[in-house]
Design an enzyme around this catalytic site. Sequence first.
Site, PDB file in Angstrom:
ATOM      1  N   CYS A  54      34.337  44.153  46.413  1.00  0.00           N
ATOM      2  CA  CYS A  54      35.250  44.755  45.428  1.00  0.00           C
ATOM      3  C   CYS A  54      34.554  45.914  44.729  1.00  0.00           C
ATOM      4  O   CYS A  54      33.441  45.767  44.213  1.00  0.00           O
ATOM      5  CB  CYS A  54      35.674  43.696  44.415  1.00  0.00           C
ATOM      6  SG  CYS A  54      36.697  44.361  43.081  1.00  0.00           S
ATOM      7  N   CYS A  61      50.169  46.778  37.690  1.00  0.00           N
ATOM      8  CA  CYS A  61      48.876  46.118  37.875  1.00  0.00           C
ATOM      9  C   CYS A  61      47.953  46.657  36.798  1.00  0.00           C
ATOM     10  O   CYS A  61      47.711  47.864  36.737  1.00  0.00           O
ATOM     11  CB  CYS A  61      48.359  46.439  39.281  1.00  0.00           C
ATOM     12  SG  CYS A  61      46.722  45.759  39.611  1.00  0.00           S
ATOM     13  N   CYS A  94      44.123  46.731  46.062  1.00  0.00           N
ATOM     14  CA  CYS A  94      43.270  45.636  45.591  1.00  0.00           C
ATOM     15  C   CYS A  94      41.804  45.939  45.865  1.00  0.00           C
ATOM     16  O   CYS A  94      41.424  46.265  46.985  1.00  0.00           O
ATOM     17  CB  CYS A  94      43.595  44.349  46.340  1.00  0.00           C
ATOM     18  SG  CYS A  94      45.299  43.874  46.265  1.00  0.00           S
ATOM     19  N   CYS A 113      31.743  40.513  42.930  1.00  0.00           N
ATOM     20  CA  CYS A 113      32.132  40.210  44.309  1.00  0.00           C
ATOM     21  C   CYS A 113      31.756  41.420  45.182  1.00  0.00           C
ATOM     22  O   CYS A 113      32.141  42.544  44.878  1.00  0.00           O
ATOM     23  CB  CYS A 113      33.640  39.936  44.389  1.00  0.00           C
ATOM     24  SG  CYS A 113      34.153  38.572  43.327  1.00  0.00           S
ATOM     25  N   CYS A 124      33.594  44.940  35.576  1.00  0.00           N
ATOM     26  CA  CYS A 124      33.745  43.504  35.810  1.00  0.00           C
ATOM     27  C   CYS A 124      32.360  42.914  36.007  1.00  0.00           C
ATOM     28  O   CYS A 124      31.491  43.544  36.616  1.00  0.00           O
ATOM     29  CB  CYS A 124      34.604  43.258  37.052  1.00  0.00           C
ATOM     30  SG  CYS A 124      34.991  41.505  37.339  1.00  0.00           S
ATOM     31  N   GLU A 182      41.751  51.737  35.044  1.00  0.00           N
ATOM     32  CA  GLU A 182      42.889  52.204  35.830  1.00  0.00           C
ATOM     33  C   GLU A 182      44.019  51.182  35.792  1.00  0.00           C
ATOM     34  O   GLU A 182      43.785  49.986  35.649  1.00  0.00           O
ATOM     35  CB  GLU A 182      42.456  52.430  37.288  1.00  0.00           C
ATOM     36  CG  GLU A 182      41.448  53.561  37.413  1.00  0.00           C
ATOM     37  CD  GLU A 182      41.017  53.842  38.851  1.00  0.00           C
ATOM     38  OE1 GLU A 182      41.015  55.017  39.204  1.00  0.00           O
ATOM     39  OE2 GLU A 182      40.688  52.915  39.593  1.00  0.00           O
TER      40      GLU A 182
HETATM   41  N1  SAH Z   1      38.938  39.381  38.784  1.00  0.00           N
HETATM   42  C1  SAH Z   1      40.256  38.918  39.142  1.00  0.00           C
HETATM   43  C2  SAH Z   1      41.265  40.016  39.028  1.00  0.00           C
HETATM   44  C3  SAH Z   1      41.124  41.119  40.054  1.00  0.00           C
HETATM   45  S1  SAH Z   1      42.414  40.898  41.152  1.00  0.00           S
HETATM   46  C4  SAH Z   1      40.224  38.313  40.530  1.00  0.00           C
HETATM   47  O1  SAH Z   1      39.256  38.526  41.239  1.00  0.00           O
HETATM   48  O2  SAH Z   1      41.130  37.575  40.882  1.00  0.00           O
HETATM   49  C5  SAH Z   1      42.021  41.778  42.480  1.00  0.00           C
HETATM   50  C6  SAH Z   1      42.326  41.006  43.748  1.00  0.00           C
HETATM   51  O3  SAH Z   1      41.954  41.837  44.838  1.00  0.00           O
HETATM   52  C7  SAH Z   1      41.468  39.766  43.842  1.00  0.00           C
HETATM   53  O4  SAH Z   1      42.115  38.762  44.566  1.00  0.00           O
HETATM   54  C8  SAH Z   1      40.299  40.300  44.615  1.00  0.00           C
HETATM   55  O5  SAH Z   1      39.530  39.304  45.205  1.00  0.00           O
HETATM   56  C9  SAH Z   1      40.990  41.189  45.617  1.00  0.00           C
HETATM   57  N2  SAH Z   1      40.111  42.191  46.192  1.00  0.00           N
HETATM   58  C10 SAH Z   1      38.969  42.664  45.685  1.00  0.00           C
HETATM   59  N3  SAH Z   1      38.408  43.567  46.510  1.00  0.00           N
HETATM   60  C11 SAH Z   1      39.252  43.680  47.557  1.00  0.00           C
HETATM   61  C12 SAH Z   1      39.246  44.481  48.731  1.00  0.00           C
HETATM   62  N4  SAH Z   1      38.272  45.350  48.973  1.00  0.00           N
HETATM   63  N5  SAH Z   1      40.277  44.344  49.594  1.00  0.00           N
HETATM   64  C13 SAH Z   1      41.280  43.474  49.340  1.00  0.00           C
HETATM   65  N6  SAH Z   1      41.343  42.706  48.248  1.00  0.00           N
HETATM   66  C14 SAH Z   1      40.338  42.790  47.365  1.00  0.00           C
END
Ligand code: SAH
Length: 367
Positions: free
Chosen positions: A135, A121, A359, A132, A128, A108
Amino acid sequence: MSQQPGQLTFVAPRRAKPARHLADLSMADRRAAVTELGEKAFRADQLSRHYFERLTTDVAAMTDLPAASRDKLAQLLPSLLTPVKELTTDGGTTRKTLWKLFDGALVESVLMRYPDRVTMCVSSQAGCGMNCPFCATGQAGLTRNMSTAEIVEQVVAGARALAAGEVPGGPGRVSNVVFMGMGEPLANYKQVIGAVRRLVDPAPHGLGISARGVTVSTVGLVPAIGKLAEEGLPVTLALSLHAPDDELRDTLVPINTRWKVSEVLDAAWAYAAKTKRRVSIEYALIKDINDQEWRADLLGKLVRNKLVHVNLIPLNPTPGSKWTASRPEDERAFVRRLEFHGVPVTVRDTRGREIDGACGQLAAADV
Ligand code: SAH
């Protein structure tokens, strides 16, 4: 392939590769590729102008190319992304596109138009491997790395929609690109660097987007941050920190079991020193998990007096997660503690929640 809690996947499964595309290649390699097809090298410049300046891939419309050459040159412009679904919100100024890649993998991208800028974005991997737990992308595991051109094509698609006036606000251009879609960009290092070069190289070599408008976001792959600092590309580094202490970060960002908070922050400060760019610390505020005032204080002490900006993100809901965003009063207290330490801080306006485009919500379910 879903992952066990804490499991990390660094190496993408071996899969058939997407077709070679003009956007995979440096200008020198484009000239070589065109010559291999039996064409004059300068055709690469013409083709580049069509693709990166006019945003077209339709060789039939390239009237400056001899008719006999067009089909041959079309081999360098294969179709890589097929739109499957498009969702919009904010009166059409936020739009999420679900793409199918040549092998059926789904990714996406999200376009966000603001009064003064347009941010794309983009995804850098299908899925991935960084796992985490808050996420949505992390829960699905890693399908495969994306090619340079597959990454660039997401931006070109957005640029095309803007140029055609399809996004409310009149014709426009992409000013910012954030590698904050699906995937861990620094785990697909080579292809991502190629994509950054295509984005920032001046037309017709690339799209001519300012490097200052490009942000690479990472969970904190320390050696790759070091390498990125040496590329001579002044892109913004965003570090997904989410906790100032190892005990909590080990669970929220499992890569922390490999590289600790102190190591990843040292890498970030070295990046800032080398590039003179302010590092962005990403911190999703999760109710009663990482939003205590003492954690704000600890974070403040770790980052004060550095070339840094803290971006707080109210946690976006994801399927199957028990976590939720912080209470407004806890968010305000967290901001105040950081400000007390003199740390520049903003709370991110999280666009696209209604379309699961915010995010951490990108999961590419074909429904
Ligand atoms: N893998 C990279 C790129 C993804 S960026 C990274 O983690 O930085 C996506 C951003 O959104 C990251 O900062 C991630 O930690 C954040 N993110 C992931 N899940 C989220 C959620 N449920 N709510 C808010 N931010 C989130």
